[in-house]
Write a protein that holds these residues in place. Structure first.
Motif, PDB file in Angstrom:
ATOM      1  N   GLN A  24       0.830  -1.205   0.000  1.00 36.32           N
ATOM      2  CA  GLN A  24       0.000   0.000   0.000  1.00 36.32           C
ATOM      3  C   GLN A  24       0.860   1.248   0.000  1.00 36.32           C
ATOM      4  O   GLN A  24       0.576   2.212  -0.723  1.00 36.32           O
ATOM      5  CB  GLN A  24      -0.927   0.025   1.216  1.00 36.32           C
ATOM      6  N   ALA A  25       1.918   1.262   0.795  1.00 38.73           N
ATOM      7  CA  ALA A  25       2.796   2.428   0.850  1.00 38.73           C
ATOM      8  C   ALA A  25       3.473   2.657  -0.498  1.00 38.73           C
ATOM      9  O   ALA A  25       3.511   3.786  -0.999  1.00 38.73           O
ATOM     10  CB  ALA A  25       3.846   2.257   1.953  1.00 38.73           C
ATOM     11  N   ILE A  26       3.979   1.591  -1.110  1.00 41.97           N
ATOM     12  CA  ILE A  26       4.644   1.721  -2.412  1.00 41.97           C
ATOM     13  C   ILE A  26       3.656   2.213  -3.468  1.00 41.97           C
ATOM     14  O   ILE A  26       3.967   3.133  -4.233  1.00 41.97           O
ATOM     15  CB  ILE A  26       5.292   0.384  -2.818  1.00 41.97           C
ATOM     16  N   LYS A  27       2.476   1.622  -3.507  1.00 47.51           N
ATOM     17  CA  LYS A  27       1.466   2.030  -4.487  1.00 47.51           C
ATOM     18  C   LYS A  27       1.068   3.489  -4.287  1.00 47.51           C
ATOM     19  O   LYS A  27       0.924   4.244  -5.248  1.00 47.51           O
ATOM     20  CB  LYS A  27       0.231   1.129  -4.392  1.00 47.51           C
ATOM     21  N   THR A  28       0.880   3.897  -3.049  1.00 45.36           N
ATOM     22  CA  THR A  28       0.489   5.277  -2.755  1.00 45.36           C
ATOM     23  C   THR A  28       1.589   6.254  -3.163  1.00 45.36           C
ATOM     24  O   THR A  28       1.313   7.297  -3.754  1.00 45.36           O
ATOM     25  CB  THR A  28       0.160   5.443  -1.261  1.00 45.36           C
ATOM     26  N   ILE A  29       2.831   5.912  -2.878  1.00 46.40           N
ATOM     27  CA  ILE A  29       3.957   6.785  -3.238  1.00 46.40           C
ATOM     28  C   ILE A  29       4.079   6.890  -4.757  1.00 46.40           C
ATOM     29  O   ILE A  29       4.280   7.980  -5.297  1.00 46.40           O
ATOM     30  CB  ILE A  29       5.262   6.273  -2.600  1.00 46.40           C
ATOM     31  N   GLN A  30       3.941   5.766  -5.450  1.00 45.66           N
ATOM     32  CA  GLN A  30       4.081   5.770  -6.910  1.00 45.66           C
ATOM     33  C   GLN A  30       2.951   6.506  -7.609  1.00 45.66           C
ATOM     34  O   GLN A  30       3.189   7.272  -8.543  1.00 45.66           O
ATOM     35  CB  GLN A  30       4.150   4.334  -7.436  1.00 45.66           C
ATOM     36  N   THR A  31       1.720   6.287  -7.173  1.00 49.06           N
ATOM     37  CA  THR A  31       0.567   6.849  -7.887  1.00 49.06           C
ATOM     38  C   THR A  31       0.046   8.148  -7.289  1.00 49.06           C
ATOM     39  O   THR A  31      -0.672   8.885  -7.965  1.00 49.06           O
ATOM     40  CB  THR A  31      -0.600   5.846  -7.902  1.00 49.06           C
ATOM     41  N   LYS A  32       0.361   8.404  -6.032  1.00 47.97           N
ATOM     42  CA  LYS A  32      -0.187   9.544  -5.290  1.00 47.97           C
ATOM     43  C   LYS A  32      -1.720   9.502  -5.246  1.00 47.97           C
ATOM     44  O   LYS A  32      -2.368  10.497  -4.991  1.00 47.97           O
ATOM     45  CB  LYS A  32       0.311  10.863  -5.855  1.00 47.97           C
ATOM     46  N   THR A  34      -4.901   8.403  -3.412  1.00 47.95           N
ATOM     47  CA  THR A  34      -5.380   8.001  -2.087  1.00 47.95           C
ATOM     48  C   THR A  34      -6.905   8.006  -2.018  1.00 47.95           C
ATOM     49  O   THR A  34      -7.466   8.011  -0.927  1.00 47.95           O
ATOM     50  CB  THR A  34      -4.812   8.936  -1.000  1.00 47.95           C
ATOM     51  N   SER A  35      -7.549   7.982  -3.159  1.00 44.46           N
ATOM     52  CA  SER A  35      -9.009   8.101  -3.181  1.00 44.46           C
ATOM     53  C   SER A  35      -9.713   6.955  -2.463  1.00 44.46           C
ATOM     54  O   SER A  35     -10.795   7.140  -1.925  1.00 44.46           O
ATOM     55  CB  SER A  35      -9.515   8.206  -4.626  1.00 44.46           C
ATOM     56  N   LEU A  79      -0.727   8.586   5.284  1.00 40.42           N
ATOM     57  CA  LEU A  79      -1.559   9.671   5.827  1.00 40.42           C
ATOM     58  C   LEU A  79      -1.144  11.013   5.249  1.00 40.42           C
ATOM     59  O   LEU A  79      -1.998  11.823   4.858  1.00 40.42           O
ATOM     60  CB  LEU A  79      -1.461   9.692   7.354  1.00 40.42           C
ATOM     61  N   ILE A  80       0.139  11.275   5.152  1.00 36.79           N
ATOM     62  CA  ILE A  80       0.626  12.535   4.575  1.00 36.79           C
ATOM     63  C   ILE A  80       0.185  12.654   3.117  1.00 36.79           C
ATOM     64  O   ILE A  80      -0.279  13.714   2.676  1.00 36.79           O
ATOM     65  CB  ILE A  80       2.159  12.641   4.712  1.00 36.79           C
ATOM     66  N   TYR A  81       0.315  11.568   2.363  1.00 39.31           N
ATOM     67  CA  TYR A  81      -0.126  11.591   0.968  1.00 39.31           C
ATOM     68  C   TYR A  81      -1.631  11.816   0.887  1.00 39.31           C
ATOM     69  O   TYR A  81      -2.108  12.512  -0.004  1.00 39.31           O
ATOM     70  CB  TYR A  81       0.278  10.297   0.258  1.00 39.31           C
ATOM     71  N   LYS A  82      -2.382  11.201   1.792  1.00 38.13           N
ATOM     72  CA  LYS A  82      -3.839  11.378   1.787  1.00 38.13           C
ATOM     73  C   LYS A  82      -4.192  12.849   2.011  1.00 38.13           C
ATOM     74  O   LYS A  82      -5.078  13.392   1.335  1.00 38.13           O
ATOM     75  CB  LYS A  82      -4.485  10.503   2.872  1.00 38.13           C
ATOM     76  N   ILE A  83      -3.501  13.495   2.917  1.00 34.81           N
ATOM     77  CA  ILE A  83      -3.776  14.906   3.198  1.00 34.81           C
ATOM     78  C   ILE A  83      -3.277  15.791   2.059  1.00 34.81           C
ATOM     79  O   ILE A  83      -3.965  16.708   1.633  1.00 34.81           O
ATOM     80  CB  ILE A  83      -3.126  15.313   4.538  1.00 34.81           C
ATOM     81  N   ARG A  84      -2.109  15.495   1.539  1.00 36.19           N
ATOM     82  CA  ARG A  84      -1.477  16.324   0.513  1.00 36.19           C
ATOM     83  C   ARG A  84      -2.129  16.200  -0.857  1.00 36.19           C
ATOM     84  O   ARG A  84      -2.276  17.177  -1.585  1.00 36.19           O
ATOM     85  CB  ARG A  84      -0.005  15.983   0.408  1.00 36.19           C
ATOM     86  N   TYR A  85      -2.511  14.987  -1.241  1.00 38.34           N
ATOM     87  CA  TYR A  85      -3.015  14.740  -2.588  1.00 38.34           C
ATOM     88  C   TYR A  85      -4.490  14.368  -2.574  1.00 38.34           C
ATOM     89  O   TYR A  85      -4.900  13.337  -3.086  1.00 38.34           O
ATOM     90  CB  TYR A  85      -2.200  13.621  -3.269  1.00 38.34           C
TER      91      TYR A  85
END
Length: 86
Positions: A24-32, A34-35, A79-85
């Motif tokens: 999940q972390a890798i996928k979130t970082i790669q795709t940004k 978080t929907s 969580l940071i990606y969820k807030i940021r993107y």
């Protein structure tokens, strides 16, 4: 440092649950993307992980400390990606 059976089981459990966050972390970082991730859930989960980390440190439990330190890094990134993107 001597590890007994209980410590080995704890370390194996910690490894399994911690590694489960990698995809999940890798996928979130790669795709940004978080929907599909709940902000409320990850906020509560990250807070809970922080408390487990504090517990692990205060109780001197190496498996709890290691697992939650690493899990907190992964959960915080998501969580940071969820807030940021949004």
């Amino acid at each position: 440092m001597h590890f007994g059976l209980v410590d080995i089981i704890g370390l194996l459990a910690a490894f399994g649950t911690t590694v489960s966050f990698l995809p999940q972390a890798i996928k979130t970082i790669q795709t940004k993307n978080t929907s599909g991730i709940s902000l409320a859930m990850y906020s509560l989960f990250t807070a809970g992980t922080m408390l487990w980390l504090a517990y692990g440190i205060m109780s001197g439990s190496l498996p709890v400390t290691i697992a939650n330190a690493i899990t907190m890094i992964f959960a915080s990134i998501i969580l940071i990606y969820k807030i940021r993107y949004k």
